[in-house]
Write a protein that holds these residues in place. Structure first.
Motif, PDB file in Angstrom:
ATOM      1  N   HIS A   1      33.807  27.315  18.436  1.00 26.43           N
ATOM      2  CA  HIS A   1      32.872  28.130  19.222  1.00 26.43           C
ATOM      3  C   HIS A   1      33.637  29.169  20.031  1.00 26.43           C
ATOM      4  O   HIS A   1      33.250  30.346  20.091  1.00 26.43           O
ATOM      5  CB  HIS A   1      32.057  27.220  20.140  1.00 26.43           C
ATOM      6  CG  HIS A   1      31.109  27.943  21.049  1.00 26.43           C
ATOM      7  ND1 HIS A   1      29.870  28.394  20.643  1.00 26.43           N
ATOM      8  CD2 HIS A   1      31.221  28.308  22.356  1.00 26.43           C
ATOM      9  CE1 HIS A   1      29.259  28.994  21.641  1.00 26.43           C
ATOM     10  NE2 HIS A   1      30.049  28.955  22.698  1.00 26.43           N
ATOM     11  N   LEU A   2      34.748  28.740  20.640  1.00 22.48           N
ATOM     12  CA  LEU A   2      35.572  29.674  21.408  1.00 22.48           C
ATOM     13  C   LEU A   2      36.214  30.700  20.498  1.00 22.48           C
ATOM     14  O   LEU A   2      36.309  31.887  20.842  1.00 22.48           O
ATOM     15  CB  LEU A   2      36.653  28.917  22.182  1.00 22.48           C
ATOM     16  CG  LEU A   2      36.278  28.284  23.523  1.00 22.48           C
ATOM     17  CD1 LEU A   2      35.274  27.152  23.331  1.00 22.48           C
ATOM     18  CD2 LEU A   2      37.523  27.772  24.241  1.00 22.48           C
ATOM     19  N   ALA A   3      36.667  30.233  19.317  1.00 24.23           N
ATOM     20  CA  ALA A   3      37.303  31.146  18.377  1.00 24.23           C
ATOM     21  C   ALA A   3      36.311  32.195  17.876  1.00 24.23           C
ATOM     22  O   ALA A   3      36.646  33.380  17.759  1.00 24.23           O
ATOM     23  CB  ALA A   3      37.886  30.360  17.210  1.00 24.23           C
ATOM     24  N   GLN A   4      35.074  31.782  17.594  1.00 27.69           N
ATOM     25  CA  GLN A   4      34.049  32.734  17.161  1.00 27.69           C
ATOM     26  C   GLN A   4      33.744  33.747  18.254  1.00 27.69           C
ATOM     27  O   GLN A   4      33.492  34.917  17.969  1.00 27.69           O
ATOM     28  CB  GLN A   4      32.774  31.993  16.771  1.00 27.69           C
ATOM     29  CG  GLN A   4      32.859  31.251  15.453  1.00 27.69           C
ATOM     30  CD  GLN A   4      31.593  30.468  15.179  1.00 27.69           C
ATOM     31  OE1 GLN A   4      31.333  29.424  15.782  1.00 27.69           O
ATOM     32  NE2 GLN A   4      30.778  30.979  14.267  1.00 27.69           N
ATOM     33  N   LEU A   5      33.769  33.294  19.490  1.00 25.59           N
ATOM     34  CA  LEU A   5      33.516  34.193  20.617  1.00 25.59           C
ATOM     35  C   LEU A   5      34.627  35.229  20.758  1.00 25.59           C
ATOM     36  O   LEU A   5      34.399  36.355  21.181  1.00 25.59           O
ATOM     37  CB  LEU A   5      33.381  33.374  21.898  1.00 25.59           C
ATOM     38  CG  LEU A   5      32.948  34.100  23.170  1.00 25.59           C
ATOM     39  CD1 LEU A   5      31.525  34.638  23.028  1.00 25.59           C
ATOM     40  CD2 LEU A   5      33.053  33.170  24.378  1.00 25.59           C
ATOM     41  N   GLY A   6      35.843  34.822  20.410  1.00 25.58           N
ATOM     42  CA  GLY A   6      36.996  35.701  20.542  1.00 25.58           C
ATOM     43  C   GLY A   6      37.855  35.408  21.752  1.00 25.58           C
ATOM     44  O   GLY A   6      38.747  36.194  22.089  1.00 25.58           O
ATOM     45  N   ALA A   7      37.619  34.272  22.418  1.00 23.40           N
ATOM     46  CA  ALA A   7      38.388  33.928  23.611  1.00 23.40           C
ATOM     47  C   ALA A   7      39.865  33.761  23.273  1.00 23.40           C
ATOM     48  O   ALA A   7      40.231  33.305  22.190  1.00 23.40           O
ATOM     49  CB  ALA A   7      37.851  32.648  24.234  1.00 23.40           C
ATOM     50  N   ASP A   8      40.708  34.134  24.229  1.00 21.48           N
ATOM     51  CA  ASP A   8      42.160  34.058  24.037  1.00 21.48           C
ATOM     52  C   ASP A   8      42.787  32.863  24.745  1.00 21.48           C
ATOM     53  O   ASP A   8      43.855  32.394  24.352  1.00 21.48           O
ATOM     54  CB  ASP A   8      42.819  35.325  24.589  1.00 21.48           C
ATOM     55  CG  ASP A   8      42.264  36.581  23.965  1.00 21.48           C
ATOM     56  OD1 ASP A   8      42.653  36.900  22.831  1.00 21.48           O
ATOM     57  OD2 ASP A   8      41.411  37.236  24.601  1.00 21.48           O
ATOM     58  N   VAL A   9      42.143  32.407  25.823  1.00 24.90           N
ATOM     59  CA  VAL A   9      42.715  31.356  26.667  1.00 24.90           C
ATOM     60  C   VAL A   9      41.628  30.355  27.014  1.00 24.90           C
ATOM     61  O   VAL A   9      40.499  30.734  27.336  1.00 24.90           O
ATOM     62  CB  VAL A   9      43.284  31.942  27.979  1.00 24.90           C
ATOM     63  CG1 VAL A   9      43.961  30.844  28.814  1.00 24.90           C
ATOM     64  CG2 VAL A   9      44.251  33.079  27.705  1.00 24.90           C
ATOM     65  N   LEU A  10      41.962  29.077  26.948  1.00 24.06           N
ATOM     66  CA  LEU A  10      41.090  28.009  27.429  1.00 24.06           C
ATOM     67  C   LEU A  10      41.641  27.547  28.772  1.00 24.06           C
ATOM     68  O   LEU A  10      42.785  27.115  28.860  1.00 24.06           O
ATOM     69  CB  LEU A  10      41.070  26.860  26.431  1.00 24.06           C
ATOM     70  CG  LEU A  10      40.107  25.682  26.640  1.00 24.06           C
ATOM     71  CD1 LEU A  10      40.038  24.855  25.370  1.00 24.06           C
ATOM     72  CD2 LEU A  10      40.521  24.768  27.788  1.00 24.06           C
ATOM     73  N   TRP A  11      40.813  27.673  29.823  1.00 24.81           N
ATOM     74  CA  TRP A  11      41.152  27.095  31.134  1.00 24.81           C
ATOM     75  C   TRP A  11      40.423  25.768  31.224  1.00 24.81           C
ATOM     76  O   TRP A  11      39.197  25.714  31.173  1.00 24.81           O
ATOM     77  CB  TRP A  11      40.761  28.057  32.251  1.00 24.81           C
ATOM     78  CG  TRP A  11      40.517  27.430  33.591  1.00 24.81           C
ATOM     79  CD1 TRP A  11      40.968  26.242  34.072  1.00 24.81           C
ATOM     80  CD2 TRP A  11      39.723  27.998  34.657  1.00 24.81           C
ATOM     81  NE1 TRP A  11      40.527  26.017  35.361  1.00 24.81           N
ATOM     82  CE2 TRP A  11      39.764  27.078  35.736  1.00 24.81           C
ATOM     83  CE3 TRP A  11      39.011  29.182  34.795  1.00 24.81           C
ATOM     84  CZ2 TRP A  11      39.078  27.312  36.939  1.00 24.81           C
ATOM     85  CZ3 TRP A  11      38.336  29.412  35.997  1.00 24.81           C
ATOM     86  CH2 TRP A  11      38.383  28.496  37.057  1.00 24.81           C
ATOM     87  N   LEU A  12      41.193  24.692  31.356  1.00 26.49           N
ATOM     88  CA  LEU A  12      40.665  23.339  31.371  1.00 26.49           C
ATOM     89  C   LEU A  12      40.569  22.844  32.808  1.00 26.49           C
ATOM     90  O   LEU A  12      41.589  22.663  33.480  1.00 26.49           O
ATOM     91  CB  LEU A  12      41.585  22.429  30.555  1.00 26.49           C
ATOM     92  CG  LEU A  12      41.102  21.041  30.203  1.00 26.49           C
ATOM     93  CD1 LEU A  12      39.883  21.095  29.287  1.00 26.49           C
ATOM     94  CD2 LEU A  12      42.233  20.245  29.542  1.00 26.49           C
ATOM     95  N   SER A  13      39.357  22.639  33.299  1.00 26.75           N
ATOM     96  CA  SER A  13      39.195  22.033  34.622  1.00 26.75           C
ATOM     97  C   SER A  13      39.757  20.619  34.598  1.00 26.75           C
ATOM     98  O   SER A  13      39.985  20.051  33.527  1.00 26.75           O
ATOM     99  CB  SER A  13      37.716  22.043  35.026  1.00 26.75           C
ATOM    100  OG  SER A  13      37.308  23.334  35.424  1.00 26.75           O
TER     101      SER A  13
END
Length: 578
Positions: free
Chosen positions: A46-58
């Motif tokens: 889902h993040l890859a499809q969105l195009g996000a570059d970074v995952l910030w994990l709470s």
């Protein structure tokens, strides 16, 4: 000079988009009603499809969860609620396989009172070896210990009540700017800082790509801990002058950079959450020459709809106030520092309900407008889970629907003081942090596809129509508008590097600005009608008929001068730089 030296002209994160995951509410793989690391792994596409570059994990560390994980009892582990260290390693590898990076939440202003450091500090008494790892003080002279007013000073906690709790065994009080189960570390003690640095290196050696640093500008306190002024109607003093950007904060952050980040060849990301930070301080924090932080989270723009009584005294936002605030930050950090750009996170009510229009008629369009305005500013955008779907505030009906300690403490304190419970609930519905923490809406099934069990907090009932599955299939959805915005950032250098100039600063309905990038030969114009009525606006000379890069309105008319924008219409135009 190390590769990650912050004097680098154009760091990778300037062209990146960060996606924040609140693990408890993202995806539950084992039907216990609480999100987990395996659930995140299963939804990384889902993040890859969105195009996000970074995952910030709470936070996913072991915790008693008095503040949903921001009270950490072990900095080098994973809470069994979320999985194991092996699960984390699999998540990190899966993120990296998709060409993304992962940053952890660093919570080092305070720990849990169940952290071994604090239990040793408390149980060892005033002469114990770890007593000075936390901030202890005797009761106020001349006041009966244990009675109201005996606390070492008059400061009020961010979560209601005093900032001090008495230890019955020693008779002394420990400081906690937040909940009583979140005692503040004593950063004046070099052993504390060394232990924090060692923990950070442990995670970086494991492969994480940086840190988002929780309330990091509060770690330096005036050692005198003086009383603060008592605002009208308040029960406690405001001690912020003694701990917001305190006397040694720049020294501590420069030391952290030197002792931790400078030792790694890869370029890491550091962002500091900083309540009440000023533009001037933020410029100093993010000036690459100072080697402190890459960017800061400031709260000015998300405080503009708060009344004299604070966040639970909401008032309508004036667009001119918002433009003045964001414009000042754009100007203030230009050429030296760097902005973080956000509407939503785990501490903020949902932006489409707060600043947009979450009615069925305008929800999609207003959510897309807010995204357009934000992502076209200069800085690094942050997307909070569900924001890319236009997720809205939840219809909480009673205090039993809430879970957040801040909301529950506020309700209890206000009702005890004689406030009308329904009025208190009305404020909580608008601004409670629980609005951001309802489960991610994956599909239209029961519990939104978040869990097959009973969710720890109820899913918003609008998930039947607002969910990721439906939006992926709809080219006109909020999700695809976010995807196109992120793609534009990746392909048009003016989005990242262009100069910023605000237009129509006194207009209460139109948000407009330009981004000029001489080196790339491109200029962008952003026009947005932040209202539910059509608005005619003037267009700068030379922009009529220019290329429409992106709009949230189907079959948008060519740009004219003047031009009438439809309700909640946003559009981006491009031309050759003049």
């Amino acid at each position: 000079m190390p590769q990650n030296d912050s004097s680098a002209a154009a760091a990778w994160w300037q062209n990146a988009v960060v996606y924040q995951i609140y693990p408890r509410s993202f995806a539950d793989s084992d039907a216990d009603g609480i999100g987990d690391l395996q659930g995140i792994i299963e939804h990384l596409d889902h993040l890859a499809q969105l195009g996000a570059d970074v995952l910030w994990l709470s936070p996913v560390y072991p915790s008693p969860h008095a503040d949903n994980g921001y009270d950490i009892s072990d900095y080098q582990g994973i809470d069994p609620l979320f999985g194991t260290l092996a699960d984390f390693d699999r998540l990190l590898a899966a993120v990296h396989e998709r060409g993304m990076k992962l940053i952890m939440d660093l919570v080092v202003n305070h720990t849990s009172d169940e952290h071994p450091w604090f239990t040793a500090s408390r149980d060892g008494g005033p002469t114990g070896p770890k007593r000075d790892w936390y901030i202890w003080r005797p009761p106020r002279p001349g006041v009966e210990p244990g009675t109201p007013g005996a606390e070492p000073n008059n400061w009020g906690s961010f979560f209601s009540g005093p900032t001090w709790t008495r230890d019955e065994a020693s008779g002394e009080y420990y400081l906690h700017l937040f909940a009583r189960k979140q005692p503040d570390l004593n950063w004046e003690n070099p052993e504390v800082r060394q232990a924090v640095h060692a923990m950070m290196r442990w995670w970086l050696d494991r492969g994480v790509d940086g840190f988002r640093m929780d309330v990091i500008n509060l770690v330096s306190k005036d050692p005198a801990l003086p009383d603060g002024p008592v605002p009208p109607g308040a029960r406690h003093g405001d001690g912020s002058a003694s701990y917001v950007c305190g006397p040694r904060i720049h020294e501590f952050l420069a030391e952290m950079h030197r002792e931790v980040f400078a030792g790694y060849p890869r370029r890491l990301l550091t962002v500091g959450e900083m309540p009440d930070v000023t533009v001037e301080e933020a410029r100093r924090f993010t000036d690459p020459a100072n080697r402190e932080l890459d960017m800061v989270f400031q709260f000015e723009h998300v405080s503009l709809d708060s009344g004299p009584g604070g966040k639970f005294d909401p008032r309508p936002l004036r667009l001119t106030d918002l433009k003045a605030s964001l414009g000042r930050w754009q100007t203030g950090l230009a050429g030296t520092g760097w902005n973080s750009l956000y509407w939503n996170n785990h501490d903020q009510a949902r932006a489409v309900s707060r600043f947009g229009d979450d009615s069925p008629e305008y929800r999609t369009r207003s959510a897309a407008l807010l995204a357009t305005v934000l992502h076209l500013h200069r800085g690094t955008p942050y997307v909070y889970q569900g924001e890319e779907l236009g997720m809205a505030n939840a219809p909480f009906t009673a205090i039993g629907d809430f879970r957040d300690i801040e909301s529950l403490n506020h309700y209890r304190e206000q009702v005890a003081a004689g406030a009308d419970p329904e009025q208190v609930l009305t404020a909580l519905r608008a601004r409670s942090r629980d609005n951001a923490r309802t489960p991610m809406q994956w599909d239209a099934t029961d519990h939104g596809g978040f869990t097959t069990g009973t969710p720890w907090i109820a899913v918003n009932p609008d998930h039947r129509t607002v969910n990721a599955k439906a939006q992926l299939a709809d080219p006109g959805s909020v999700f695809h508008h976010y995807r196109r915005l992120i793609e534009l950032r990746h392909t048009e250098p003016a989005v990242t590097h262009g100069d910023f100039r605000m237009l129509h600063p006194d207009d209460e309905r139109i948000y407009a600005f330009t981004r000029h990038h001489a080196a790339g030969g491109t200029e962008l114009l952003v026009l947005a009608n932040v209202s539910g009525e059509p608005v005619e606006t003037t267009v700068p000379d030379g922009w009529a008929g220019t290329e429409t890069l992106l709009t949230n309105v189907a079959d948008a008319a060519p740009l004219t001068s003047p031009h009438t924008l439809q309700p909640w219409e946003a559009r981006i135009h491009r031309r050759a730089a003049s």
